[in-house]
Design a protein around this motif. Structure first.
Motif, short mmCIF file in Angstrom:
data_model
loop_
_atom_site.label_atom_id
_atom_site.label_comp_id
_atom_site.label_asym_id
_atom_site.label_seq_id
_atom_site.Cartn_x
_atom_site.Cartn_y
_atom_site.Cartn_z
N ALA A 61 79.07 -33.27 74.66
CA ALA A 61 78.53 -33.59 73.36
C ALA A 61 78.23 -32.40 72.61
CB ALA A 61 77.00 -34.61 73.40
N GLU A 62 77.98 -31.43 73.32
CA GLU A 62 77.74 -29.93 72.71
C GLU A 62 79.06 -29.45 72.31
OE1 GLU A 62 73.70 -28.45 74.41
OE2 GLU A 62 75.31 -28.01 75.75
N GLU A 63 80.06 -29.79 73.21
CA GLU A 63 81.60 -29.25 72.87
C GLU A 63 81.92 -29.87 71.77
OE1 GLU A 63 84.26 -26.49 73.29
OE2 GLU A 63 82.63 -26.59 74.36
N ALA A 64 81.62 -31.22 71.66
CA ALA A 64 82.31 -32.02 70.53
C ALA A 64 81.53 -31.58 69.23
CB ALA A 64 81.72 -33.35 70.75
N LEU A 65 80.16 -31.13 69.32
CA LEU A 65 79.65 -30.61 68.00
C LEU A 65 80.35 -29.39 67.64
CD1 LEU A 65 75.65 -31.00 68.93
CD2 LEU A 65 77.00 -31.78 66.68
N LYS A 66 80.52 -28.41 68.37
CA LYS A 66 81.12 -27.30 68.08
C LYS A 66 82.63 -27.65 67.31
CE LYS A 66 80.01 -24.45 72.03
NZ LYS A 66 80.35 -23.88 73.26
N HIS A 67 83.45 -28.48 67.78
CA HIS A 67 84.53 -28.97 67.22
C HIS A 67 84.31 -29.66 65.80
CE1 HIS A 67 87.30 -27.14 69.96
NE2 HIS A 67 86.74 -27.79 70.99
N ALA A 68 83.26 -30.46 65.79
CA ALA A 68 83.08 -31.30 64.67
C ALA A 68 82.45 -30.38 63.59
CB ALA A 68 82.06 -32.29 64.96
N GLY A 69 81.75 -29.35 64.03
CA GLY A 69 81.38 -28.32 62.88
C GLY A 69 82.53 -27.68 62.18
N ALA A 70 83.60 -27.41 62.91
CA ALA A 70 84.77 -26.82 62.47
C ALA A 70 85.69 -27.60 61.65
CB ALA A 70 85.55 -26.05 63.37
N ALA A 71 85.37 -28.93 62.05
CA ALA A 71 86.49 -29.84 61.33
C ALA A 71 86.22 -29.94 59.66
CB ALA A 71 86.26 -31.22 62.06
N GLU A 72 87.27 -30.37 59.09
CA GLU A 72 86.96 -30.65 57.67
C GLU A 72 85.99 -31.64 57.45
OE1 GLU A 72 89.83 -32.38 54.18
OE2 GLU A 72 90.75 -31.08 55.51
N LYS A 73 85.00 -31.25 56.51
CA LYS A 73 83.98 -32.28 56.34
C LYS A 73 84.43 -33.45 55.41
CE LYS A 73 81.24 -29.36 58.21
NZ LYS A 73 81.40 -29.72 59.65
N ASN A 74 83.58 -34.41 56.03
CA ASN A 74 83.81 -35.77 55.22
C ASN A 74 82.40 -36.61 55.89
OD1 ASN A 74 84.72 -37.59 57.34
ND2 ASN A 74 86.69 -36.57 57.20
N PRO A 75 82.25 -37.87 55.10
CA PRO A 75 81.24 -38.50 55.65
C PRO A 75 81.27 -39.02 57.24
CG PRO A 75 81.90 -39.27 53.53
CD PRO A 75 82.97 -38.41 54.05
N HIS A 76 82.59 -39.16 57.83
CA HIS A 76 82.59 -39.80 59.20
C HIS A 76 82.18 -38.31 60.07
CE1 HIS A 76 83.90 -43.63 58.53
NE2 HIS A 76 84.57 -43.46 57.64
N VAL A 77 82.89 -37.26 59.60
CA VAL A 77 82.43 -36.21 60.49
C VAL A 77 80.93 -35.98 60.57
CG1 VAL A 77 82.70 -33.59 60.55
CG2 VAL A 77 84.80 -35.28 60.34
N ASP A 78 80.27 -36.22 59.37
CA ASP A 78 79.01 -35.83 59.07
C ASP A 78 77.93 -36.70 59.95
OD1 ASP A 78 79.51 -33.56 57.58
OD2 ASP A 78 79.09 -34.78 55.55
N GLU A 79 78.69 -38.18 59.97
CA GLU A 79 77.87 -38.94 60.90
C GLU A 79 78.04 -38.71 62.37
OE1 GLU A 79 75.44 -41.81 60.31
OE2 GLU A 79 75.33 -40.77 58.52
N GLY A 80 79.27 -38.37 62.59
CA GLY A 80 79.57 -37.96 63.94
C GLY A 80 78.65 -36.84 64.47
N ILE A 81 78.42 -35.82 63.61
CA ILE A 81 77.60 -34.83 64.11
C ILE A 81 76.27 -35.24 64.00
CG2 ILE A 81 76.69 -32.56 63.02
CD1 ILE A 81 79.46 -31.84 61.71
N LYS A 82 75.73 -36.05 63.46
CA LYS A 82 74.29 -36.56 63.43
C LYS A 82 74.07 -37.15 64.84
CE LYS A 82 72.69 -40.47 61.43
NZ LYS A 82 72.32 -41.32 60.43
N HIS A 83 74.90 -38.07 65.29
CA HIS A 83 74.93 -39.01 66.42
C HIS A 83 75.19 -38.03 67.68
CE1 HIS A 83 73.97 -42.88 64.70
NE2 HIS A 83 74.76 -42.57 63.87
N LEU A 84 76.10 -36.96 67.69
CA LEU A 84 76.26 -36.16 68.55
C LEU A 84 74.78 -35.11 68.78
CD1 LEU A 84 79.87 -34.89 68.08
CD2 LEU A 84 79.06 -36.03 70.00
N LYS A 85 74.20 -34.71 67.81
CA LYS A 85 73.14 -34.19 68.01
C LYS A 85 71.97 -35.14 68.85
CE LYS A 85 73.73 -30.95 64.05
NZ LYS A 85 72.84 -30.57 62.62
N GLU A 86 71.82 -36.31 68.26
CA GLU A 86 71.05 -37.27 68.83
C GLU A 86 71.41 -37.31 70.40
OE1 GLU A 86 68.16 -39.02 68.08
OE2 GLU A 86 68.32 -38.05 66.26
N ALA A 87 72.57 -37.36 70.59
CA ALA A 87 73.06 -37.69 72.14
C ALA A 87 72.76 -36.27 72.98
CB ALA A 87 74.55 -37.71 72.17
N VAL A 88 72.88 -35.39 72.41
CA VAL A 88 72.42 -34.15 73.20
C VAL A 88 71.04 -34.18 73.30
CG1 VAL A 88 72.07 -31.52 72.88
CG2 VAL A 88 74.21 -32.44 72.41
#
Length: 114
Positions: A61-88
């Motif tokens: 999940a932390e590795e996914a967060l790193k990549h999601a943070g570098a991905a192009e921003k859109n609402p799905h990426v933002d929601e993914g980041i939010k839930h990855l942080k909760e998962a961590v």
């Protein structure tokens, strides 16, 4: 004389477009690559969470967060980041089931990134 200036400007614009387009499309591909990497790590987090391995879930999940943070921003990426942080957060607390749920929601959102 005016015709020459306009033609010269047109040539310069055409060359700039030919050089600039591959550069910017390469940046878009890099953003897509990060979204794909984030998705793969989020899927790994889910798999390990289902096995009760909260510690490994956190790593993915932390590795996914790193990549999601570098991905192009859109609402799905933002929601993914939010839930990855909760998962961590829940994974670190040893709550593999709750962390897995958040990782699954992150997978759902990251899967929607085009």
């Amino acid at each position: 004389m005016k015709m020459r200036i306009h033609r010269g400007a047109l040539v310069v614009a055409a060359v700039a477009a030919l050089v600039g387009f591959p550069l910017f499309s390469g940046l878009a591909l890099a953003a897509d690559k990060h979204a794909g990497e984030a998705l793969e790590h989020a899927k790994e987090a889910v798999e390990h969470g289902k096995q009760g391995h909260a510690d490994v879930l956190v790593k993915h999940a932390e590795e996914a967060l790193k990549h999601a943070g570098a991905a192009e921003k859109n609402p799905h990426v933002d929601e993914g980041i939010k839930h990855l942080k909760e998962a961590v957060e829940h994974g670190k607390a040893g709550h593999a089931d709750v962390a897995t749920h958040h990782a699954e929601v992150a997978v759902t959102h990251l899967s929607e990134v085009k």
